[in-house]
Write a protein that holds these residues in place. Sequence first.
Motif, PDB file in Angstrom:
ATOM      1  N   LEU A 146       0.825  -1.204   0.000  1.00  0.00           N
ATOM      2  CA  LEU A 146       0.000   0.000   0.000  1.00  0.00           C
ATOM      3  C   LEU A 146       0.862   1.259   0.000  1.00  0.00           C
ATOM      4  N   TYR A 147       1.941   1.225   0.749  1.00  0.00           N
ATOM      5  CA  TYR A 147       2.837   2.394   0.793  1.00  0.00           C
ATOM      6  C   TYR A 147       3.923   2.309  -0.277  1.00  0.00           C
ATOM      7  N   LEU A 148       4.665   1.179  -0.294  1.00  0.00           N
ATOM      8  CA  LEU A 148       5.881   1.103  -1.104  1.00  0.00           C
ATOM      9  C   LEU A 148       5.602   0.999  -2.595  1.00  0.00           C
ATOM     10  N   ARG A 149       4.481   0.391  -2.983  1.00  0.00           N
ATOM     11  CA  ARG A 149       4.207   0.192  -4.407  1.00  0.00           C
ATOM     12  C   ARG A 149       3.089   1.064  -4.948  1.00  0.00           C
ATOM     13  N   LEU A 150       2.250   1.598  -4.068  1.00  0.00           N
ATOM     14  CA  LEU A 150       1.099   2.366  -4.544  1.00  0.00           C
ATOM     15  C   LEU A 150       1.215   3.854  -4.206  1.00  0.00           C
ATOM     16  N   VAL A 151       1.095   4.188  -2.939  1.00  0.00           N
ATOM     17  CA  VAL A 151       0.970   5.592  -2.545  1.00  0.00           C
ATOM     18  C   VAL A 151       2.257   6.367  -2.815  1.00  0.00           C
ATOM     19  N   ALA A 152       3.387   5.858  -2.322  1.00  0.00           N
ATOM     20  CA  ALA A 152       4.639   6.609  -2.464  1.00  0.00           C
ATOM     21  C   ALA A 152       5.067   6.778  -3.922  1.00  0.00           C
ATOM     22  N   PRO A 153       5.142   5.724  -4.747  1.00  0.00           N
ATOM     23  CA  PRO A 153       5.548   5.930  -6.150  1.00  0.00           C
ATOM     24  C   PRO A 153       4.600   6.849  -6.916  1.00  0.00           C
ATOM     25  N   ALA A 154       3.290   6.700  -6.685  1.00  0.00           N
ATOM     26  CA  ALA A 154       2.340   7.561  -7.396  1.00  0.00           C
ATOM     27  C   ALA A 154       2.505   9.016  -6.972  1.00  0.00           C
ATOM     28  N   GLY A 155       2.689   9.246  -5.672  1.00  0.00           N
ATOM     29  CA  GLY A 155       2.886  10.617  -5.197  1.00  0.00           C
ATOM     30  C   GLY A 155       4.172  11.223  -5.714  1.00  0.00           C
ATOM     31  N   VAL A 156       5.252  10.428  -5.710  1.00  0.00           N
ATOM     32  CA  VAL A 156       6.539  10.925  -6.217  1.00  0.00           C
ATOM     33  C   VAL A 156       6.449  11.230  -7.705  1.00  0.00           C
ATOM     34  N   ALA A 157       5.798  10.351  -8.469  1.00  0.00           N
ATOM     35  CA  ALA A 157       5.658  10.582  -9.910  1.00  0.00           C
ATOM     36  C   ALA A 157       4.851  11.853 -10.179  1.00  0.00           C
ATOM     37  N   LEU A 158       3.798  12.075  -9.422  1.00  0.00           N
ATOM     38  CA  LEU A 158       2.981  13.279  -9.614  1.00  0.00           C
ATOM     39  C   LEU A 158       3.780  14.537  -9.296  1.00  0.00           C
ATOM     40  N   LEU A 159       4.524  14.526  -8.193  1.00  0.00           N
ATOM     41  CA  LEU A 159       5.349  15.682  -7.846  1.00  0.00           C
ATOM     42  C   LEU A 159       6.424  15.921  -8.901  1.00  0.00           C
ATOM     43  N   ALA A 160       7.004  14.850  -9.415  1.00  0.00           N
ATOM     44  CA  ALA A 160       8.036  14.996 -10.448  1.00  0.00           C
ATOM     45  C   ALA A 160       7.452  15.608 -11.718  1.00  0.00           C
ATOM     46  N   ILE A 161       6.235  15.193 -12.091  1.00  0.00           N
ATOM     47  CA  ILE A 161       5.576  15.759 -13.282  1.00  0.00           C
ATOM     48  C   ILE A 161       5.320  17.250 -13.092  1.00  0.00           C
ATOM     49  N   LEU A 162       4.804  17.608 -11.932  1.00  0.00           N
ATOM     50  CA  LEU A 162       4.512  19.029 -11.671  1.00  0.00           C
ATOM     51  C   LEU A 162       5.791  19.855 -11.660  1.00  0.00           C
ATOM     52  N   LEU A 298      15.493  15.940 -22.941  1.00  0.00           N
ATOM     53  CA  LEU A 298      16.208  14.940 -22.153  1.00  0.00           C
ATOM     54  C   LEU A 298      15.689  14.883 -20.722  1.00  0.00           C
ATOM     55  N   ALA A 299      15.312  16.029 -20.176  1.00  0.00           N
ATOM     56  CA  ALA A 299      14.726  16.052 -18.833  1.00  0.00           C
ATOM     57  C   ALA A 299      13.424  15.258 -18.808  1.00  0.00           C
ATOM     58  N   VAL A 300      12.647  15.374 -19.880  1.00  0.00           N
ATOM     59  CA  VAL A 300      11.396  14.618 -19.960  1.00  0.00           C
ATOM     60  C   VAL A 300      11.679  13.117 -20.031  1.00  0.00           C
ATOM     61  N   MET A 301      12.687  12.724 -20.775  1.00  0.00           N
ATOM     62  CA  MET A 301      13.023  11.303 -20.906  1.00  0.00           C
ATOM     63  C   MET A 301      13.346  10.664 -19.557  1.00  0.00           C
ATOM     64  N   ALA A 302      13.912  11.440 -18.667  1.00  0.00           N
ATOM     65  CA  ALA A 302      14.285  10.899 -17.355  1.00  0.00           C
ATOM     66  C   ALA A 302      13.073  10.536 -16.508  1.00  0.00           C
ATOM     67  N   LEU A 303      11.894  11.032 -16.874  1.00  0.00           N
ATOM     68  CA  LEU A 303      10.684  10.722 -16.117  1.00  0.00           C
ATOM     69  C   LEU A 303      10.239   9.276 -16.298  1.00  0.00           C
ATOM     70  N   ASN A 304      10.771   8.606 -17.283  1.00  0.00           N
ATOM     71  CA  ASN A 304      10.373   7.221 -17.532  1.00  0.00           C
ATOM     72  C   ASN A 304      10.581   6.350 -16.299  1.00  0.00           C
ATOM     73  N   GLU A 305      11.636   6.636 -15.542  1.00  0.00           N
ATOM     74  CA  GLU A 305      11.922   5.879 -14.331  1.00  0.00           C
ATOM     75  C   GLU A 305      10.824   6.056 -13.296  1.00  0.00           C
ATOM     76  N   ALA A 306      10.275   7.263 -13.174  1.00  0.00           N
ATOM     77  CA  ALA A 306       9.241   7.524 -12.175  1.00  0.00           C
ATOM     78  C   ALA A 306       7.919   6.865 -12.541  1.00  0.00           C
ATOM     79  N   LEU A 307       7.638   6.730 -13.829  1.00  0.00           N
ATOM     80  CA  LEU A 307       6.355   6.172 -14.264  1.00  0.00           C
ATOM     81  C   LEU A 307       6.388   4.661 -14.458  1.00  0.00           C
ATOM     82  N   ALA A 308       7.584   4.090 -14.583  1.00  0.00           N
ATOM     83  CA  ALA A 308       7.694   2.673 -14.963  1.00  0.00           C
ATOM     84  C   ALA A 308       7.080   1.728 -13.938  1.00  0.00           C
ATOM     85  N   ALA A 309       7.116   2.102 -12.637  1.00  0.00           N
ATOM     86  CA  ALA A 309       6.630   1.183 -11.605  1.00  0.00           C
ATOM     87  C   ALA A 309       5.123   1.241 -11.416  1.00  0.00           C
ATOM     88  N   LEU A 310       4.449   2.223 -11.987  1.00  0.00           N
ATOM     89  CA  LEU A 310       3.022   2.409 -11.718  1.00  0.00           C
ATOM     90  C   LEU A 310       2.121   1.363 -12.368  1.00  0.00           C
TER      91      LEU A 310
END
Length: 583
Positions: A146-162, A298-310
């Motif tokens: 619930l924390y390690l695979r869902l809430v935290a990665p999704a929250g981090v990915a959203l903050l990274a996008i913003l 290139l900065a956008v390409m680096a976001l792939n890591e944040a989205l890959a686990a979702l």
Amino acid sequence: MPDAREASLITTLRPWWRLLDRRRGRLLVGACLMLLTVAAGIGLLALSGWFITATALTGLALAAGLSAFLDVYVPGGGIRFFAVTRTVSRYVERLYNHDTVLRLLADLRGHLFGVMVGLDGRTLSRRRASDWLDRLTADIDTLDGLYLRLVAPAGVALLAILALSGLLALWLPRAGLVALALLLSAWLWLTLGQARRGMAASRGQVEALEALRGRMLEHLRGLAELEAYGSLATHRARLEAIERRLQVDQWRLARVAALGSALAGLAVGATWLAVLVLAALAWQAGALSGPVMVLMPLAVMALNEALAALPMAFTRLGATRAAAERLNALEAARCPSAAVSCETSAAGQAPHPGPLDVTLDAVDLHYPGALQPALTALDLSLPAGQRLALCGASGAGKSSVAQLLTRQLAPSAGRITLGGVPVEAIDEATLRQRVACLTQQVELFDDSLAANLRLGDSEADEARLWRVLSMVELAGWADALPEGLETRVGEGGRRLSGGQARRVGLARLLLREPDLVILDEPFAGLDAPTAARLAARLDGWLAGRSVIYLVHQLGEAVDPPGIDQRLTLREGALCTDGQDVSG
């Protein structure tokens, strides 16, 4: 309908998120480490692209005979900083978050074990042992994501996008808006969309796995019986049917997860391509320098890591939801409306000191799904300090009476008091201290003999342990063991005979100082001379306590000592042939 489903999901997960929230500080630190790793990855790729481009342009200018200058030390240091930060933060994040998850697992299992201890016998009897084990292991393991695979990665990915969209907007507002629109749409699909598409299959997978575990345990434990009765092939066919259903759900989940991973890559690719086109147009118009134009995609390409686990995590959200629902049902069953009043019990009342009088007034007990009640209009009274023999054949209701008095069951109707206090109003610690019960099945753990005895009194020294073993005629046997009191008894006491296990359970009870003692067939499995000696020793220890013996019939072997009353149960009701032998 979607809003209703989402509200239901939030409601289902809320109790477990509250439990996780007790470690809010660690969760926030772990999320910050994840965000730092993603930020360092973006910085590393973006700055590297800027530096390579700037170096190439500077070299071309010098080759063309133009005057050019480039400070290589600051960006070079920045690249090293981001590289080291990304490596260190990833290592620390993995170490820290996995330690946090282990702590969360301990919290979750401890909480659930407390819930299961509070369940009454009727609730526990509805499921097999394998089902309860499944709750403590598989369901809790599912919830740890619930924390390690869902809430935290999704929250981090959203903050990274913003953050990234804001960064791009500093150089080119249109690029920031386009990146925000594309990446935010992708984020919504990779979370809510993937969860919805995988909900049914992941829930079905949890149910199929539970059924498979239960059937497999039954298959292995009953292998000889299944073979003897010619049912082995039928049982195997049922297992294969469950496996086929599980395979179908796994295949569906794999396809949904693969679709999500493909869409994540497509979204990042489309975004960096759009940003590249906009940045190239701006560079052509002279609004951006060449290195910045390269930096932005290139900065956008680096976001792939944040989205890959979702995709995979949210595809299996249904499994988390199903596990939470099943555990919530246990929480709700701990205090049913028709049973114990939790509020009254929490307040706690203490019966008067000394031996407890016992009263059952018009008590009914009906197990769910049973055709006949276990007890019907049972009236029973035991004065303080007296001994009652409650007789009856197997299934007559004797064990149900014991479970009612120890609050493992709650009556369907009627009233039970101990020492003048309703049994549901006595707090748990007081009830366990003042009421002791020797059941027909003695629970022993795969630990030392001393550890099993100290379940009766954790502070008992070795002298007390040897004393109670002597009272049940096990001191000589224990002294002859290779490791004495430290000898392990095996899982369920398998290294002991039935009579030895019975007497170990009785010795454990003797370590306590209860005011009401319930003994269910205390001399079962013992030869007559041993039972007679044990009865005589037990008589002295029971003096000054209220005692209820649960026996099949008096006069068959060794009768319990000092009986004041005898009553007979038949099909859950007291018989008219019950005798009062007091006086």
